[in-house]
Scaffold this active site. Structure first.
Site, PDB file in Angstrom:
ATOM      1  N   SER A 120      39.114  39.724  35.186  1.00  0.00           N
ATOM      2  CA  SER A 120      40.430  39.751  35.820  1.00  0.00           C
ATOM      3  C   SER A 120      40.580  38.541  36.755  1.00  0.00           C
ATOM      4  O   SER A 120      40.456  37.407  36.320  1.00  0.00           O
ATOM      5  CB  SER A 120      40.620  41.086  36.560  1.00  0.00           C
ATOM      6  OG  SER A 120      41.972  41.303  36.855  1.00  0.00           O
ATOM      7  N   HIS A 231      43.324  46.509  29.730  1.00  0.00           N
ATOM      8  CA  HIS A 231      42.539  45.733  30.698  1.00  0.00           C
ATOM      9  C   HIS A 231      41.095  46.227  30.727  1.00  0.00           C
ATOM     10  O   HIS A 231      40.164  45.434  30.844  1.00  0.00           O
ATOM     11  CB  HIS A 231      43.184  45.868  32.080  1.00  0.00           C
ATOM     12  CG  HIS A 231      42.785  44.790  33.035  1.00  0.00           C
ATOM     13  ND1 HIS A 231      42.838  43.444  32.714  1.00  0.00           N
ATOM     14  CD2 HIS A 231      42.311  44.851  34.316  1.00  0.00           C
ATOM     15  CE1 HIS A 231      42.437  42.735  33.748  1.00  0.00           C
ATOM     16  NE2 HIS A 231      42.103  43.562  34.725  1.00  0.00           N
TER      17      HIS A 231
END
Length: 256
Positions: A120, A231
């Site tokens: 991320s 994600h």
């Protein structure tokens, strides 16, 4: 060059000792998580967390996914987080928290290959530092590769980015300083891009943008784009991905 202090953590693995370390960066005390194998160290993996503050903080279980009996693992918390002094600048001076931590490890374990994994927000942390520390490879997993793209795509994060980095028009130079892609060229260490095609937090566009540059510059790279994954990958997909990461690190160390 060494850590200022080490504190044992109540996290137990048969193969590794777990500690919270403190080290000095720019005159401030920064903390990180360290997992040291009881056997000889022949690989170092540096995990660069996502988020900021308590969001995305370093979790021992996540770090342990990358361990082997001879792998040392290190994850900086970044300044301003989890007891570290200073202020997080989201790809600013906090990059030194990464490079100094790795310099300490290189002093303690010379000639040991170092792989960096950026998840991320950790993607931009790694892209901006992996060449400086001469990493063996960089693995960007669901990672941010462009801060301006992040500003455009994540409307709910704009106020945070304006506070920590500035406005992309008024403080354009700050965003340019965080543009890591422009400095990646054919002689840069190899990169493995991992991304879920359904990622709503960090768009697949980030991965495609990075891949396009790597292809143009003839950088050694590979991609893993997962259909139907967001994600955070589902457990079995994550296990398969981890297995590939270990093979990737072996290949890079053997110059294959």
């Amino acid at each position: 060059m060494d850590f200022l202090s080490k504190k044992k953590m109540p996290v137990f693995f048969q193969s590794h000792e777990t500690e919270e370390v403190t080290y000095l960066v720019d005159g401030i005390k920064v903390r990180g998580f360290l997992m040291t194998p009881y056997s000889e160290v022949n690989r170092i993996v540096v995990y660069l967390r996502g988020g900021k503050g308590q969001v995305g903080k370093v979790r021992p279980g996540r770090i342990a996914q990358f361990k082997t009996d001879h792998t040392l693992l290190f994850a900086p918390y970044y300044r301003g987080s989890n007891g570290s002094e200073g202020r997080d600048e989201f790809g600013g001076k906090d990059l030194e928290d990464v490079t100094v931590g790795i310099q300490i490890l290189k002093t303690l374990y010379p000639n040991v290959p170092i792989h960096m994994i950026g998840f991320s927000r950790g993607g931009i942390q790694g892209l901006l530092t992996y060449q400086k520390v001469n990493a063996t490879s960089f693995i960007i997993w669901g990672g941010v590769s462009d801060m301006l793209m992040m500003y455009d795509e994540r409307i709910e994060l704009r106020s945070m980015l304006r506070r920590m980095v500035g406005h992309p028009k008024k403080q354009r130079s700050e965003y340019e300083l965080r543009n890591a892609i422009k400095d990646i060229h054919k002689d840069s260490p190899p990169i493995l891009i991992i991304h879920g095609k359904e990622d709503k937090q960090v768009s697949i566009n980030m991965a495609l943008h990075l891949e396009s540059h790597l292809k143009e510059e003839h950088v050694k790279y590979e991609t893993i784009y997962k259909e139907g994954e967001g994600h955070v990958f589902r457990p079995q997909v994550e296990r398969d991905t981890l297995e590939y990461i270990f093979k990737w690190m072996d290949k890079c160390e053997n110059n294959e």
